[in-house]
Scaffold this motif. Structure first.
Motif, short mmCIF file in Angstrom:
data_model
loop_
_atom_site.label_atom_id
_atom_site.label_comp_id
_atom_site.label_asym_id
_atom_site.label_seq_id
_atom_site.Cartn_x
_atom_site.Cartn_y
_atom_site.Cartn_z
N ILE A 1 10.92 53.14 -30.63
CA ILE A 1 10.94 54.19 -31.29
C ILE A 1 11.99 53.94 -32.37
O ILE A 1 12.90 53.78 -32.08
CB ILE A 1 11.36 55.44 -30.74
N ASP A 2 11.63 53.94 -33.71
CA ASP A 2 12.55 53.73 -34.55
C ASP A 2 13.59 54.56 -34.99
O ASP A 2 13.50 55.92 -34.69
CB ASP A 2 11.80 53.68 -36.02
N LYS A 3 14.76 53.97 -35.15
CA LYS A 3 16.00 54.72 -35.14
C LYS A 3 16.03 55.85 -36.20
O LYS A 3 16.65 56.76 -36.30
CB LYS A 3 17.10 53.90 -35.27
N ASP A 4 15.15 55.87 -37.28
CA ASP A 4 15.04 56.88 -38.33
C ASP A 4 14.49 58.09 -37.92
O ASP A 4 14.42 59.10 -38.53
CB ASP A 4 14.07 56.34 -39.74
N VAL A 5 14.13 58.22 -36.53
CA VAL A 5 13.65 59.56 -36.18
C VAL A 5 14.71 60.24 -35.93
O VAL A 5 14.96 61.52 -35.76
CB VAL A 5 13.02 59.20 -34.77
N LEU A 6 16.08 60.03 -35.68
CA LEU A 6 17.23 60.70 -35.70
C LEU A 6 17.57 61.38 -37.05
O LEU A 6 18.31 62.35 -36.95
CB LEU A 6 18.45 59.90 -35.32
N PRO B 1 16.33 55.65 -29.15
CA PRO B 1 15.73 55.16 -30.33
C PRO B 1 16.24 53.61 -30.93
O PRO B 1 17.39 53.43 -30.66
CB PRO B 1 16.29 56.23 -31.45
N GLY B 2 15.40 53.03 -30.95
CA GLY B 2 15.64 51.54 -31.52
C GLY B 2 15.53 50.66 -30.59
O GLY B 2 15.93 49.21 -30.63
N GLU B 3 15.51 51.25 -29.21
CA GLU B 3 15.51 50.24 -28.03
C GLU B 3 14.04 49.65 -27.82
O GLU B 3 13.20 50.40 -27.77
CB GLU B 3 15.84 50.81 -26.97
N THR B 4 13.59 48.37 -27.53
CA THR B 4 12.40 47.84 -27.21
C THR B 4 12.33 47.99 -25.75
O THR B 4 13.25 47.58 -25.14
CB THR B 4 12.05 46.50 -27.83
N SER B 5 11.20 48.48 -25.46
CA SER B 5 10.71 48.60 -24.04
C SER B 5 9.53 48.33 -23.59
O SER B 5 8.59 48.28 -24.49
CB SER B 5 11.05 50.03 -23.84
N LEU B 6 9.37 47.64 -22.37
CA LEU B 6 8.10 47.31 -21.92
C LEU B 6 7.33 48.34 -21.23
O LEU B 6 8.20 49.07 -20.45
CB LEU B 6 8.11 46.08 -20.96
N ALA B 7 6.05 48.43 -21.20
CA ALA B 7 5.19 49.22 -20.40
C ALA B 7 4.01 48.78 -19.93
O ALA B 7 3.58 47.64 -20.62
CB ALA B 7 4.99 50.54 -21.17
N PHE B 8 3.76 49.05 -18.79
CA PHE B 8 2.44 48.23 -18.05
C PHE B 8 1.19 49.24 -17.68
O PHE B 8 1.34 50.38 -17.42
CB PHE B 8 2.81 47.67 -16.91
N THR C 1 1.32 61.55 -29.15
CA THR C 1 1.36 63.10 -29.61
C THR C 1 2.89 63.23 -29.24
O THR C 1 3.68 62.82 -28.35
CB THR C 1 0.82 63.69 -28.37
N PRO C 2 3.68 64.19 -29.91
CA PRO C 2 2.89 64.92 -31.28
C PRO C 2 3.14 64.15 -32.60
O PRO C 2 3.76 62.90 -32.46
CB PRO C 2 4.15 66.07 -31.59
N ASP C 3 2.29 64.63 -33.44
CA ASP C 3 1.93 64.05 -34.58
C ASP C 3 3.22 63.56 -35.33
O ASP C 3 3.18 62.29 -35.94
CB ASP C 3 1.32 64.81 -35.51
N ARG C 4 4.20 64.27 -35.07
CA ARG C 4 5.55 63.99 -36.19
C ARG C 4 6.34 62.68 -35.65
O ARG C 4 7.26 62.26 -36.38
CB ARG C 4 6.43 65.18 -36.29
N ILE C 5 6.03 62.40 -34.56
CA ILE C 5 6.70 61.19 -34.11
C ILE C 5 5.88 59.79 -34.18
O ILE C 5 6.23 58.72 -34.33
CB ILE C 5 6.93 60.99 -32.39
N ALA C 6 4.62 60.15 -34.75
CA ALA C 6 3.71 58.86 -34.85
C ALA C 6 4.17 57.90 -35.98
O ALA C 6 4.38 56.78 -35.69
CB ALA C 6 2.41 59.38 -35.36
N PRO C 7 4.87 58.24 -37.15
CA PRO C 7 5.53 57.38 -37.92
C PRO C 7 6.38 56.55 -37.46
O PRO C 7 6.73 55.55 -38.04
CB PRO C 7 5.90 58.02 -39.20
N TYR C 8 7.04 57.05 -36.47
CA TYR C 8 8.29 56.25 -35.93
C TYR C 8 8.00 55.51 -34.61
O TYR C 8 8.87 54.63 -34.29
CB TYR C 8 9.45 57.29 -35.61
N PHE C 9 6.83 55.72 -34.20
CA PHE C 9 6.49 55.09 -32.80
C PHE C 9 5.76 53.62 -33.33
O PHE C 9 4.79 53.78 -34.19
CB PHE C 9 5.59 55.65 -32.09
N ALA C 10 6.45 52.46 -33.08
CA ALA C 10 5.78 51.26 -33.51
C ALA C 10 5.89 50.44 -32.30
O ALA C 10 6.50 50.42 -31.11
CB ALA C 10 7.02 50.51 -34.50
N LYS C 11 4.65 49.48 -32.33
CA LYS C 11 4.42 48.55 -31.34
C LYS C 11 4.61 47.26 -31.55
O LYS C 11 4.00 46.94 -32.62
CB LYS C 11 2.86 49.13 -30.81
N VAL C 12 5.37 46.54 -30.90
CA VAL C 12 5.60 45.33 -31.33
C VAL C 12 4.37 44.28 -30.88
O VAL C 12 3.87 43.71 -31.68
CB VAL C 12 6.83 44.74 -30.53
#
Lengths: 99, 315
Positions: B246-251, B184-191, B211-222
């Motif tokens: 993934i925002d660290k508030d998910v913890l 959580p809190g770590e920015t990461s690249l994907a291709f 998915t799932p919906d409950r992670i959606a508020p914490y999933f942020a795309k830079v």
């Protein structure tokens, strides 16, 4: 988003746009080898992202140099303090400092 | 006493009714008597006209006062109308008091209105500066630099990648990695890789879903490649990166406690222009909403369609 709105749509429902918008397309594949290096590192490390973060930095640096991305501070991209050496194992030097 | 009268007649900026407060007055009684003498000296006009033209009479009284040879004019004449000058003086006194009261009241009202207008921005500034009453500190919101720091000892979350294309789009669109394990809190690249298999230049537009919906508020795309047009030339193949975290508030979220895997799914559509001239996915609304995870939800967010009678707009 707006005060007083009936609570029908929560934060989870509305798709949030990306902070910086969209990456311009790399039509000429200028940063392809950096991407390949990152993907190889991921494969070697069991898709663990932490050891490969310096390659993230290399790839984004490549993009910034070629005008495929706006230049920005590393701390705004979350890559502050990520080391430049290519050690694949989890190295304390690789871990970004907590500012 | 004459010299005292002269003192009252001379000063140009002081009202006759304020004469009792002048420092030259020896005692209130003395000053009061002098006031009457002064009033006697000035109010030469008949009573009724004075009442009608009150303010001008006051001004002329000053003129009379400054030019009068005061002592000589009012020394010998007895008070023409016994208690009348007193009454007029008191009227003047009250009028003056009323006027100053009016000024003060008007000033208070204006000040009150001004404070009312200024209160809203001032309060906002105060709250923004101090964070009082839970005002969020607005910087870049959840993309602030100190939010993008990985939480070292947290449990890793696996982000799986999925890619779809619409039937009308002759592209091949695949993720380049099956999943990434992030903190959580770590920015990461994907291709992702997209290839235009047709012989025409096609503009595509992508939607995404987590998915799932409950992670959606914490999933942020830079930064990503979704929601904006991506033009691929005929036969072209490009790599599309995606920088997310993934925002660290998910913890702190109890519903996300046992969350180990999340799926990030992108769908590419062909783009077309809608009635407003913006590019949008060239597919039916249900399909687009389904690609964003809103399949089968009646109250799913929709683009407002103002020209329902016009058939050329989005279905």
């Amino acid at each position: 988003m707006s005060f007083g709105r009936p609570p029908s749509i929560s934060v989870g429902f509305s798709p949030a746009p990306p902070d910086r918008g969209s990456f311009p397309l790399d039509h000429y594949g200028e940063c392809k080898q950096y991407m390949q290096a990152y993907l190889d590192c991921l494969r070697k490390n069991g898709s663990n992202s932490t050891p490969c973060r310096h390659l993230n930095k290399d790839y984004l640096e490549c993009r910034m140099n070629r005008g495929l991305m706006e230049r920005d501070d590393w701390k705004n991209l979350g890559l502050n303090g990520v080391g430049e050496n290519s050690v694949a194992k989890d190295n304390p030097k690789d871990r970004p400092n907590a500012q | 006493m004459n010299h005292l009268r002269a003192a009252f007649l001379r000063p140009a900026c002081r009202a006759p009714w304020l004469a009792p407060t002048l420092p030259t007055a020896t005692s209130f009684g003395q000053a009061h008597r002098n006031l009457h003498h002064f009033a006697r000296g000035t109010w030469r006009a008949p009573a009724h006209s004075l009442r009608r033209e009150f303010p001008s009479a006051r001004r002329t009284s000053w003129r009379n006062a400054s030019t009068d040879s005061g002592p000589s004019s009012s020394s010998s004449t007895p008070p023409p109308r016994g208690s009348r000058p007193q009454f007029k003086t008191r009227q003047e006194l009250y009028a003056a008091r009323n006027r100053s009261l009016l000024m003060y009241t008007t000033a208070v009202i204006v000040f009150g209105i001004g404070v009312t207008y200024a209160a809203v921005p001032l309060y906002r500034m105060f709250c923004a500066a101090t964070g009082f009453a839970g005002t969020p500190k607005v910087g870049m919101g959840k993309f602030e630099a100190d939010r993008l720091v990985p939480v070292e000892d947290a449990k890793r979350i696996k982000v799986h990648f999925n890619a779809d294309t619409s039937d009308a789009l002759p592209w091949s669109f695949v993720p380049q990695q099956k999943f990434v394990s992030v903190l959580p809190g770590e920015t990461s690249l994907a291709f992702y890789r997209a290839k235009n298999n047709s012989d025409k230049d096609i503009i595509g537009i992508a939607t995404y879903n987590v998915t799932p919906d409950r992670i959606a508020p914490y999933f942020a795309k830079v930064e990503c490649f979704c929601f904006e047009e991506q033009k691929l030339l005929a036969g072209e193949e490009v790599d599309m990166p995606l920088l997310f975290f993934i925002d660290k508030d998910v913890l702190d979220d109890p519903s996300c406690r046992n969350l180990d895997d999340i799926v990030l799914s992108y769908t590419f559509f062909r783009a077309r222009r809608n009635a407003q001239g913006h590019l949008e996915p060239d597919a039916s609304d249900e399909v687009v909403q389904a690609s964003q995870g809103f399949a089968g939800i009646e109250m799913a967010p929709r683009v407002e369609d103002r020209k329902k009678e016009d058939n050329s707009t989005s279905s």
